[in-house]
Scaffold this active site. Structure first.
Site, PDB file in Angstrom:
ATOM      1  N   ARG A  68       0.745  -1.217  -0.089  1.00 38.17           N
ATOM      2  CA  ARG A  68       0.140   0.062   0.019  1.00 38.17           C
ATOM      3  C   ARG A  68       0.898   1.160   0.026  1.00 38.17           C
ATOM      4  O   ARG A  68       1.875   1.135   0.644  1.00 38.17           O
ATOM      5  CB  ARG A  68      -0.950   0.046   1.185  1.00 38.17           C
ATOM      6  N   GLU A  88      -4.149   7.005  -4.653  1.00 40.83           N
ATOM      7  CA  GLU A  88      -4.529   6.695  -5.848  1.00 40.83           C
ATOM      8  C   GLU A  88      -5.736   7.216  -6.310  1.00 40.83           C
ATOM      9  O   GLU A  88      -6.612   7.311  -5.450  1.00 40.83           O
ATOM     10  CB  GLU A  88      -4.283   5.059  -5.775  1.00 40.83           C
ATOM     11  N   HIS A  93      -1.356   0.416  -9.959  1.00 37.53           N
ATOM     12  CA  HIS A  93      -1.974  -0.626  -9.205  1.00 37.53           C
ATOM     13  C   HIS A  93      -2.668  -1.950  -9.960  1.00 37.53           C
ATOM     14  O   HIS A  93      -3.759  -2.231  -9.874  1.00 37.53           O
ATOM     15  CB  HIS A  93      -2.798  -0.182  -8.260  1.00 37.53           C
TER      16      HIS A  93
HETATM   17  C1  8YV Z   1      -7.282  -4.667  -4.955  1.00 38.94           C
HETATM   18  C2  8YV Z   1      -5.358  -5.208  -3.843  1.00 38.94           C
HETATM   19  O1  8YV Z   1      -8.020  -4.981  -4.077  1.00 38.94           O
HETATM   20  O2  8YV Z   1      -6.067  -7.217  -2.950  1.00 38.94           O
HETATM   21  C3  8YV Z   1      -5.596  -6.194  -2.817  1.00 38.94           C
HETATM   22  O3  8YV Z   1      -5.441  -5.850  -1.551  1.00 38.94           O
HETATM   23  O4  8YV Z   1      -4.828  -4.182  -3.685  1.00 38.94           O
HETATM   24  C4  8YV Z   1      -5.978  -5.367  -5.095  1.00 38.94           C
HETATM   25  O5  8YV Z   1      -6.168  -6.668  -5.606  1.00 38.94           O
HETATM   26  C5  8YV Z   1      -7.942  -4.806  -6.348  1.00 38.94           C
HETATM   27  O6  8YV Z   1      -7.732  -3.460  -6.944  1.00 38.94           O
HETATM   28  C6  8YV Z   1      -9.275  -4.584  -6.462  1.00 38.94           C
HETATM   29  O7  8YV Z   1      -9.937  -3.332  -6.032  1.00 38.94           O
END
Ligand code: 8YV
Length: 316
Positions: free
Chosen positions: A235, A264, A282
């Site tokens: 993150r 983001e 991302h």
């Molecule tokens: C996002 C992610 O969730 O799994 C995670 O923690 O960061 C990604 O897979 C994806 O962008 C779905 O919104």
């Protein structure tokens, strides 16, 4: 049969999830615009038992406070930092996420960023596209990627999958977790800064949320040093982005490969100007196969909760 209206969709989700929420669950959908949201919540807040959302969107403290009958938050994603986990625990609200099914895709992304930031493949691609190979000659030499010392910050499922890939490149793996992981042969370091000081590149793979906020700060970046590289697939908030930009601009860090950012989809202009930075939007888990598996696991969690109050992949 499932009662009407107990499921709330928050934000856009994978089409399979959205379609199923509509057809199978007649789910409510939280309006995106703030003023519509108030009116919606005045009408429906009392009906909602389960929220379905991406881990980044989540259910924050304010929204949680508006949903008096909320029992569970089902996250599409392994991360759930968009949800106030402490508040959920205090209210007895259970949470699920989508671990394991995205591990390989995210680890592949970390490996690609590692190779790209050291070998500058993306920058070299831009060089070819600009026609510079023909006008200025060969591309400058880059840094060797195999056989290096790499630190994994967060040796969980994804961290281990990254370590496995880098081991195949002959890299020596070091790591930091809150505690050493039993049965792991890699070298443990007691703090992020000690880990950073011992390696050529640092890969960030810790969960997001309050416990890991700015874990990679100016001191960690300085420990990594002017020959050091940072890769982040976790993150954006885990890294002090201001300190990162300063370190890169001042040549106190060799480069960074980033899939995640503090705010983001905003990527600081300072980062976009730097050639020794690889910037992805991302996409760690963004393959057709992985997102499908995430969608299916999300729906399994939802069905399970509504059927008997259990979750398939609960957050501990
Ligand atoms: C996002 C992610 O969730 O799994 C995670 O923690 O960061 C990604 O897979 C994806 O962008 C779905 O919104």
């Amino acid at each position: 049969t499932v009662p009407q209206g107990p499921v709330l969709q928050i934000g856009a989700l994978h089409p399979l999830v959205e379609d199923t929420l509509t057809t199978e669950f007649s789910a409510l959908r939280l309006p995106a615009a703030r003023r519509d949201r108030e009116e919606f919540l005045d009408r429906h807040a009392g009906e909602v038992r389960v929220a379905v959302c991406s881990g980044r969107t989540g259910v924050d403290r304010e929204l949680m406070g508006r949903l008096p009958r909320l029992e569970a938050v089902v996250h599409f994603g392994v991360g759930y930092d968009g949800t106030d986990a402490a508040e959920a625990a205090a209210r007895g609200i259970r949470m699920s996420n989508t671990p394991d099914v995205l591990t390989d895709a995210v680890a592949d992304t970390a490996l690609a960023l590692y190779l790209d930031v050291l070998r500058r493949f993306s920058a070299a691609d831009r060089f070819v596209r600009r026609g510079e190979w023909e006008t200025t000659g060969n591309y400058p030499l880059t840094v060797h990627a195999s056989g290096r010392r790499v630190g994994i910050l967060g040796l969980g499922r994804i961290g281990r999958a990254v370590a496995h890939r880098l081991t195949a490149l002959g890299c020596e793996i070091h790591y930091h977790n809150r505690r050493p992981v039993p049965g792991v042969g890699h070298r443990y370091h007691g703090s992020p800064a000690e880990l950073a000081a011992a390696v050529d590149a640092l890969v960030v793979a810790v969960p997001g949320g309050p416990d890991s906020a700015a874990l990679v700060d100016a001191a960690v970046l300085d420990a990594l040093g002017p020959q050091g590289f940072l890769v982040n697939v976790a993150r954006g908030a885990v890294v002090d982005e201001t300190a990162l930009v300063a370190a890169l601009e001042e040549g106190r860090l060799a480069g960074a490969g980033l899939d995640v950012y503090r705010a983001e989809p905003h990527v600081p202009a300072a980062l976009r100007r730097l050639e020794n930075v690889v910037l992805l939007p991302h996409v760690g888990s963004a393959t057709v196969q992985t997102r499908r598996a995430m969608a299916e696991l999300t729906l399994r969690n939802l069905r399970s909760w509504l059927a008997d109050g259990t979750l398939v992949t609960p957050v501990a």
